[in-house]
Design a protein around this motif. Structure first.
Motif, mmCIF file in Angstrom:
data_model
loop_
_atom_site.group_PDB
_atom_site.id
_atom_site.type_symbol
_atom_site.label_atom_id
_atom_site.label_comp_id
_atom_site.label_asym_id
_atom_site.label_seq_id
_atom_site.Cartn_x
_atom_site.Cartn_y
_atom_site.Cartn_z
ATOM 1 N N TYR A 78 -23.258 96.125 107.023
ATOM 2 C CA TYR A 78 -23.560 96.014 108.275
ATOM 3 C C TYR A 78 -24.994 95.744 107.702
ATOM 4 O O TYR A 78 -25.958 96.185 106.461
ATOM 5 C CB TYR A 78 -23.996 96.651 109.197
ATOM 6 C CG TYR A 78 -24.449 98.454 109.840
ATOM 7 C CD1 TYR A 78 -25.808 98.099 109.769
ATOM 8 C CD2 TYR A 78 -24.204 99.120 108.581
ATOM 9 C CE1 TYR A 78 -26.521 99.573 110.082
ATOM 10 C CE2 TYR A 78 -24.732 100.195 108.237
ATOM 11 C CZ TYR A 78 -25.964 100.035 109.391
ATOM 12 O OH TYR A 78 -27.049 101.512 109.234
ATOM 13 N N ASN A 79 -26.043 94.639 108.921
ATOM 14 C CA ASN A 79 -26.972 94.365 108.997
ATOM 15 C C ASN A 79 -28.420 95.672 109.550
ATOM 16 O O ASN A 79 -27.897 95.073 110.948
ATOM 17 C CB ASN A 79 -27.128 92.548 109.236
ATOM 18 C CG ASN A 79 -26.684 91.875 108.401
ATOM 19 O OD1 ASN A 79 -27.187 91.927 106.440
ATOM 20 N ND2 ASN A 79 -26.731 90.957 108.411
ATOM 21 N N ARG A 80 -28.799 95.543 109.296
ATOM 22 C CA ARG A 80 -29.842 97.008 109.634
ATOM 23 C C ARG A 80 -30.951 95.853 110.122
ATOM 24 O O ARG A 80 -31.969 95.175 109.330
ATOM 25 C CB ARG A 80 -30.264 98.133 109.428
ATOM 26 C CG ARG A 80 -31.270 98.919 109.572
ATOM 27 C CD ARG A 80 -31.378 100.134 108.998
ATOM 28 N NE ARG A 80 -32.021 100.230 108.193
ATOM 29 C CZ ARG A 80 -31.997 101.736 106.911
ATOM 30 N NH1 ARG A 80 -31.004 102.328 107.489
ATOM 31 N NH2 ARG A 80 -33.149 101.666 106.275
ATOM 32 N N HIS A 81 -31.737 95.380 110.983
ATOM 33 C CA HIS A 81 -32.564 94.709 111.451
ATOM 34 C C HIS A 81 -34.466 96.073 110.985
ATOM 35 O O HIS A 81 -34.518 97.066 111.610
ATOM 36 C CB HIS A 81 -33.147 94.633 113.008
ATOM 37 C CG HIS A 81 -31.980 93.831 113.322
ATOM 38 N ND1 HIS A 81 -31.604 92.847 113.077
ATOM 39 C CD2 HIS A 81 -31.075 94.590 114.638
ATOM 40 C CE1 HIS A 81 -30.441 92.063 113.369
ATOM 41 N NE2 HIS A 81 -30.381 92.818 114.271
ATOM 42 N N GLU A 82 -34.784 95.322 110.508
ATOM 43 C CA GLU A 82 -36.234 95.541 109.636
ATOM 44 C C GLU A 82 -37.396 94.868 109.986
ATOM 45 O O GLU A 82 -37.849 94.026 109.061
ATOM 46 C CB GLU A 82 -36.694 96.488 108.223
ATOM 47 C CG GLU A 82 -35.457 97.216 107.674
ATOM 48 C CD GLU A 82 -35.014 97.895 106.624
ATOM 49 O OE1 GLU A 82 -35.854 97.529 105.794
ATOM 50 O OE2 GLU A 82 -34.760 98.941 106.266
ATOM 51 N N LYS A 85 -36.809 91.332 109.338
ATOM 52 C CA LYS A 85 -35.620 90.824 108.122
ATOM 53 C C LYS A 85 -34.810 92.517 108.353
ATOM 54 O O LYS A 85 -35.059 92.920 109.266
ATOM 55 C CB LYS A 85 -36.475 91.555 107.106
ATOM 56 C CG LYS A 85 -37.641 90.262 106.594
ATOM 57 C CD LYS A 85 -37.575 90.922 104.935
ATOM 58 C CE LYS A 85 -38.772 90.233 104.836
ATOM 59 N NZ LYS A 85 -39.163 89.961 103.303
ATOM 60 N N ASN A 86 -33.819 91.486 107.793
ATOM 61 C CA ASN A 86 -32.278 91.901 108.251
ATOM 62 C C ASN A 86 -32.002 92.482 106.679
ATOM 63 O O ASN A 86 -32.756 91.696 105.618
ATOM 64 C CB ASN A 86 -31.023 91.202 108.289
ATOM 65 C CG ASN A 86 -31.167 90.618 110.363
ATOM 66 O OD1 ASN A 86 -32.169 91.520 110.571
ATOM 67 N ND2 ASN A 86 -30.669 90.017 110.343
ATOM 68 N N ARG A 87 -31.450 94.030 106.756
ATOM 69 C CA ARG A 87 -31.576 94.361 105.324
ATOM 70 C C ARG A 87 -29.846 94.810 105.369
ATOM 71 O O ARG A 87 -29.095 95.542 106.342
ATOM 72 C CB ARG A 87 -32.674 95.971 105.521
ATOM 73 C CG ARG A 87 -32.456 96.589 103.666
ATOM 74 C CD ARG A 87 -32.950 97.885 103.870
ATOM 75 N NE ARG A 87 -32.527 98.434 102.149
ATOM 76 C CZ ARG A 87 -33.158 99.230 102.428
ATOM 77 N NH1 ARG A 87 -34.310 99.866 102.783
ATOM 78 N NH2 ARG A 87 -33.114 100.040 100.851
#
Length: 209
Positions: A78-82, A85-87
């Motif tokens: 899954y994409n984690r928002h940082e 940016k997405n990680r």
């Protein structure tokens, strides 16, 4: 239909729980928790793999560190928002958990099968010692229109073979889940140690259709 789709992403890992469970998220009143699982390699090194489990599958409020378990499920992303940016975050999503009293067969501690589609051009390179490596990003479909994006790495003849894959091509992969430390450059003066998770490929084939 859903059961058929799940056949394209199967993982089995056996290892020791080395962290307490921490809350991840909740879906329709069901809580999901994360823990770290240390999975031995034949080389006596270990991969530390993130494990996601439902509170309905295991008592997540007990301290289970030191327990040896077998977890069967899927490798999910899954994409984690940082910030801006997405990680990409990866974990083994457990569908079954089994506690093991004793375990000696280290040839089957870490197995994965993926059937998916190439979603970025492969990156082929050689190390300074001449070892051939190819990095792949595989999109594996999930029910309800979702997909998992799984980084994979191949070596030697497999790397040469994989370097010719094209975006959209369907491939099947067998291997193991591995963890790898790397240094991320944040600025000219600042670096951060991170851990990447990927599938180390032992066998791969193109779709024959």
């Amino acid at each position: 239909m859903a059961e058929k789709v799940i056949e394209n992403n199967k993982v089995s890992v056996i290892g020791e729980i080395i962290s307490e469970f921490s809350f991840s998220h909740e879906v329709f009143g069901e809580g999901f928790y994360m823990a770290e699982l240390s999975v031995n390699r034949l080389s006596e090194q270990a991969d530390v793999i993130p494990l996601m489990v439902s509170e309905r599958l295991i008592d997540v409020h007990r301290d289970l560190r030191g327990s040896t378990i077998e977890a069967i499920g899927q490798f999910r992303s899954y994409n984690r928002h940082e910030g801006v940016k997405n990680r990409l975050m990866l974990s083994v999503f457990a569908r079954e958990i089994r506690f093991l009293e004793e375990f000696t067969d280290y040839t089957r501690t870490n197995q994965i099968f993926l059937d998916g589609y190439i979603c970025k051009p492969p990156i082929y390179r050689k190390t300074p010692l001449g070892r051939e490596i190819a990095d792949l990003l595989l999109a594996v479909n999930r029910p309800y229109g979702k997909s998992d994006y799984i980084p994979c790495i191949s070596w030697g003849r497999n790397a040469r073979f994989a370097s010719g894959f094209t975006v959209g091509e369907r491939v099947r992969i067998w291997g193991r889940v591995q963890s790898r430390e790397y240094t991320k450059k944040l600025s000219e003066t600042e670096c951060e140690k991170r851990v990447a998770y990927e599938v180390s490929i032992s066998k791969l084939e193109q779709d024959a259709e």
